[in-house]
Design a protein around this motif. Structure first.
Motif, PDB file in Angstrom:
ATOM      1  N   ILE B  34      23.043 109.153  43.081  1.00 25.04           N
ATOM      2  CA  ILE B  34      24.703 110.212  42.899  1.00 25.04           C
ATOM      3  C   ILE B  34      24.826 111.147  43.963  1.00 25.04           C
ATOM      4  O   ILE B  34      25.215 111.342  44.691  1.00 25.04           O
ATOM      5  N   GLN B  35      23.022 111.427  43.813  1.00 25.02           N
ATOM      6  CA  GLN B  35      22.872 112.918  44.646  1.00 25.02           C
ATOM      7  C   GLN B  35      22.619 112.349  46.183  1.00 25.02           C
ATOM      8  O   GLN B  35      23.079 112.760  47.677  1.00 25.02           O
ATOM      9  N   ILE B  36      22.211 111.303  45.829  1.00 25.20           N
ATOM     10  CA  ILE B  36      21.329 110.207  47.020  1.00 25.20           C
ATOM     11  C   ILE B  36      22.992 109.971  48.050  1.00 25.20           C
ATOM     12  O   ILE B  36      22.934 110.167  49.569  1.00 25.20           O
ATOM     13  N   LEU B 160      28.965 106.923  34.244  1.00 27.99           N
ATOM     14  CA  LEU B 160      28.784 105.670  35.032  1.00 27.99           C
ATOM     15  C   LEU B 160      30.462 106.102  36.519  1.00 27.99           C
ATOM     16  O   LEU B 160      30.532 105.190  37.499  1.00 27.99           O
ATOM     17  N   ALA B 161      31.430 106.675  35.751  1.00 22.07           N
ATOM     18  CA  ALA B 161      32.514 106.855  36.228  1.00 22.07           C
ATOM     19  C   ALA B 161      32.605 107.480  37.557  1.00 22.07           C
ATOM     20  O   ALA B 161      32.558 107.588  38.798  1.00 22.07           O
ATOM     21  N   ASN B 162      31.385 109.193  37.203  1.00 24.41           N
ATOM     22  CA  ASN B 162      31.213 109.668  38.447  1.00 24.41           C
ATOM     23  C   ASN B 162      30.300 109.388  39.311  1.00 24.41           C
ATOM     24  O   ASN B 162      31.119 109.152  41.001  1.00 24.41           O
ATOM     25  N   TYR B 163      29.441 107.913  38.872  1.00 16.44           N
ATOM     26  CA  TYR B 163      29.088 107.321  39.993  1.00 16.44           C
ATOM     27  C   TYR B 163      29.889 106.295  40.919  1.00 16.44           C
ATOM     28  O   TYR B 163      29.482 106.343  41.958  1.00 16.44           O
ATOM     29  N   TYR B 164      30.444 105.491  40.738  1.00 13.10           N
ATOM     30  CA  TYR B 164      31.845 104.765  40.633  1.00 13.10           C
ATOM     31  C   TYR B 164      32.642 105.160  41.411  1.00 13.10           C
ATOM     32  O   TYR B 164      32.692 105.325  42.616  1.00 13.10           O
ATOM     33  N   PHE B 165      32.826 106.329  41.371  1.00  7.43           N
ATOM     34  CA  PHE B 165      33.927 107.785  41.655  1.00  7.43           C
ATOM     35  C   PHE B 165      33.097 108.093  43.363  1.00  7.43           C
ATOM     36  O   PHE B 165      33.715 108.213  45.037  1.00  7.43           O
ATOM     37  N   VAL B 166      31.907 108.244  43.444  1.00  7.78           N
ATOM     38  CA  VAL B 166      31.447 108.564  44.439  1.00  7.78           C
ATOM     39  C   VAL B 166      30.745 107.562  45.518  1.00  7.78           C
ATOM     40  O   VAL B 166      31.555 107.716  46.807  1.00  7.78           O
ATOM     41  N   LEU B 167      30.572 106.809  44.968  1.00  7.42           N
ATOM     42  CA  LEU B 167      30.272 105.527  45.855  1.00  7.42           C
ATOM     43  C   LEU B 167      31.477 105.382  46.401  1.00  7.42           C
ATOM     44  O   LEU B 167      31.456 104.784  47.783  1.00  7.42           O
ATOM     45  N   PHE B 168      32.923 105.201  45.742  1.00 16.86           N
ATOM     46  CA  PHE B 168      33.952 105.060  45.978  1.00 16.86           C
ATOM     47  C   PHE B 168      34.365 105.479  47.920  1.00 16.86           C
ATOM     48  O   PHE B 168      34.573 105.453  48.669  1.00 16.86           O
ATOM     49  N   PHE B 169      33.799 106.874  47.556  1.00 11.86           N
ATOM     50  CA  PHE B 169      33.716 107.904  48.545  1.00 11.86           C
ATOM     51  C   PHE B 169      32.677 107.975  49.747  1.00 11.86           C
ATOM     52  O   PHE B 169      33.382 107.858  51.136  1.00 11.86           O
ATOM     53  N   MET B 170      32.147 107.191  49.285  1.00 10.28           N
ATOM     54  CA  MET B 170      30.857 107.209  50.320  1.00 10.28           C
ATOM     55  C   MET B 170      31.228 105.675  51.395  1.00 10.28           C
ATOM     56  O   MET B 170      31.221 105.277  52.587  1.00 10.28           O
ATOM     57  N   ALA B 171      31.827 104.394  50.323  1.00 12.96           N
ATOM     58  CA  ALA B 171      32.172 103.489  51.087  1.00 12.96           C
ATOM     59  C   ALA B 171      33.168 104.134  52.642  1.00 12.96           C
ATOM     60  O   ALA B 171      33.923 103.743  53.572  1.00 12.96           O
TER      61      ALA B 171
END
Lengths: 289, 312
Positions: B34-36, B160-171
């Protein structure tokens, strides 16, 4: 004289003396930039290095004056190779030199933290007299610092403008390629200039050590202030740097009577922003060719 | 155009890899990922400034930190929802960059780096000083509301929610930035990077385009700051510190400046480096400094830049 006027007078005096110390540091910074285009982010840490070395040398040598002579020599031995072997390839690219010197700055700070420790320590005043002006006793050491700083600044001026080697340095500032074409050994000029600049910062560190605390991050604040000074005075302009150092530091000194130290710093920062808006290259900076 | 394709395939592959990893990784490694990802957002934004318009800013910690604070303070005092808080973060980044940019971007290279560094340093001092607002060095802890989606609530306290939340913003950030940089605007950025004088002769207002790049980059940095604060549920004045200004430069230098996504490699390597090295070596920053010098002396093209230059 009313009470407040005396207070302001003394704050002004402290500010001016502090300004002389900052001027030493900023002159080194601007000299290094002028000759080789290095923006030296590690300059504040050279100041810290000077203070820390003084802290270690004092008990060994027993005399502040021996430390004042020895520390510049040690700094010169460190600074020379740094310029020659680490920074030389990046010269003329300010942004790259800045990142490289940030790396050096981290290294110096961490070495100081590892050896000297993270606790601020104090050095006793090397001279023990104070005198009374207007009913207030003033430490004599501060005046001594001012005198030494003025002597060094005058010495630098004479060196740059009255000696043959000074002419070589100024020629390299004006046009390095041409200087090289005229047979000047530019490489030695570069190393010498970097050493002079670093030594100035280290001397400032030794002088400031008894006034302020010796701390491994002490270079950060001073580095920030000297960068503001250099920006306001104009990068590469020696006279501008001197004027800006004295003006800004005495301004900060006086402001500190009504504001907190951070607010005083913010006020100096606002001054810098105004100067940049009117003159993007500082008050005495040269126009781009 | 060969290079662009390398970058695009790399980016898509990386995003897919992240999406898969989210399901299989253990919790500890996931929080590192998540940090990455958050730093990846920060790094992409920074690359718009450094890699595309050759403005080496040392003041991006200001945007990162104020983005984090905007998010925290709006959740704490305005009771804002998550998305609103992040929008306020980005807005803060926009306002700060749009106010400070006009002063900075017209300066020459040396002045630009120094002045951005000074600005960030002064704001850092102010943040340390205004303890009633920022919590100073101790920082602020806060609890986050759950995210209200159309079909139900999503709590970021679930890793898990946090992970995909951040991934969404990264994408999202990647696609928006890639779109901008492939558009004519991006081409003008590159033209300015390659030769500002010629770009000026062609009639482009160089200062204005540099300002646009600076503002975009500041907004993305603020978004990253907001996400970071949300993930850690914590924010302190330290986020405006100098270290946070140096990190993005290093990421871009390792990964490859001017590639937008190359910096992800830099982020991943540096995060792993920090994670493992700082555990057994107290003076981690010493190695960091040595690493900076080594990277500069080896190559300034970066890893992905090197790979792309070999593809013909």
């Amino acid at each position: 004289m009313p009470e407040w006027a005396i207070t302001v007078l003394f704050l002004l005096m402290n500010g001016l003396i502090w300004g002389l110390i900052i001027a030493l540091i900023a002159l080194g910074l601007t000299l290094i930039f002028g000759v080789m285009g290095i923006v030296n982010m590690a300059h504040g840490d050279l100041y810290m290095l000077g203070a820390v070395l003084a802290f270690y040398l004092l008990p060994v040598s027993g005399s502040f004056w021996i430390a004042l002579i020895a520390v510049p020599l040690i700094t010169a031995v460190i600074a020379g190779p740094v310029e020659r072997f680490i920074l030389r390839p990046y010269e003329g690219h300010p942004a790259v030199t800045m990142i490289a010197t940030v790396g050096i700055s981290f290294i110096l700070q961490q070495i100081a933290l590892a050896t000297y420790g993270g606790i601020p320590k104090k050095i006793a005043d090397p001279v023990d007299f104070s005198f009374t002006v207007l009913g207030v006793s003033y430490p004599g050491y501060r005046l001594l610092v001012a005198a030494i700083a003025i002597l060094i600044i005058v010495g630098i001026y004479l060196f740059l403008y009255r000696t043959n080697y000074g002419i070589l340095i100024r020629a390299s500032i004006q046009d390095r390629q041409m200087a090289s074409a005229m047979g000047i050994n530019v490489s030695s000029v570069l190393v010498t200039t970097f050493i002079i600049g670093s030594v100035l910062a280290a001397i400032a560190g030794v002088l400031a050590a008894p006034i302020s605390q010796v701390f491994y991050l002490m270079g950060n604040d001073v580095g920030l202030l000297s960068f503001i000074v250099v920006i306001v005075g104009g990068l590469g302009s020696l006279g501008g740097t001197l004027i800006a150092a004295l003006t800004l530091c005495s301004l900060e000194g006086v402001l500190a009577s009504v504001l907190s130290p951070t607010q005083a710093k913010a006020a100096i920062f606002v001054v810098m922003i105004f100067v940049l808006m009117v003159r993007p290259r500082g008050l005495f900076g040269e126009r781009e060719g | 155009m060969q290079r662009e394709r390398v970058y695009r395939y790399f980016a898509l592959g990386f995003l897919v890899l992240l999406a898969v990893l989210g399901l299989v990784l253990p919790t500890g490694a996931r929080s590192l990922m998540i940090q990455i990802m958050i730093f990846g957002i920060f790094a992409m934004g920074y690359d718009v400034c450094l890699g595309y318009t050759a403005q080496c800013s040392l003041g991006h910690s200001l945007f990162f930190g104020s983005g984090a604070y905007a998010c925290v303070l709006s959740v704490m005092h305005l009771k804002a929802g998550l998305l609103t808080a992040l929008a306020i973060s980005v807005g803060t980044g926009f306002v700060l960059a749009a106010l400070l940019g006009p002063i900075c971007v017209r300066l020459s290279e040396a002045y630009f780096v120094i002045v951005t560094a000074i600005i960030a340093a002064v704001f850092h001092l102010l943040a340390m000083d205004l303890v009633w607002l920022t919590g100073g060095d101790d920082g602020l802890c806060f609890s986050i509301p759950s995210l209200k989606l159309g079909f139900g609530d999503l709590s970021l306290y679930k890793p898990l929610a946090n992970y995909y939340f951040v991934l969404f913003f990264m994408a999202l950030t990647y696609f928006v930035l890639a779109r901008i940089l492939h558009a004519p605007l991006g081409k003008i950025f590159v033209a300015i990077r390659e030769n500002p004088k010629r770009a000026l002769f062609l009639g482009y207002n160089v200062t204005r385009y540099k300002l646009i790049a600076f503002v975009v980059s500041g907004m993305v940095a603020a978004l990253a700051g907001g996400l970071y604060a949300l993930t850690l549920r914590y924010c302190s004045a330290d986020y405006m510190g100098f270290y946070w200004s140096v990190l993005p430069v290093v990421w871009c230098l390792i990964g490859g400046q001017g590639t937008l996504v190359g910096s992800w490699i830099g982020v991943a390597l540096m995060s792993l480096f920090q994670y493992y090295v700082s555990a057994w070596f107290t003076y981690y920053l010493l190695l960091f400094g040595v690493l900076v010098l080594i990277i500069l002396s080896v190559s300034r093209k970066g890893i992905l830049g090197y790979i792309a230059s070999r593809v013909r």
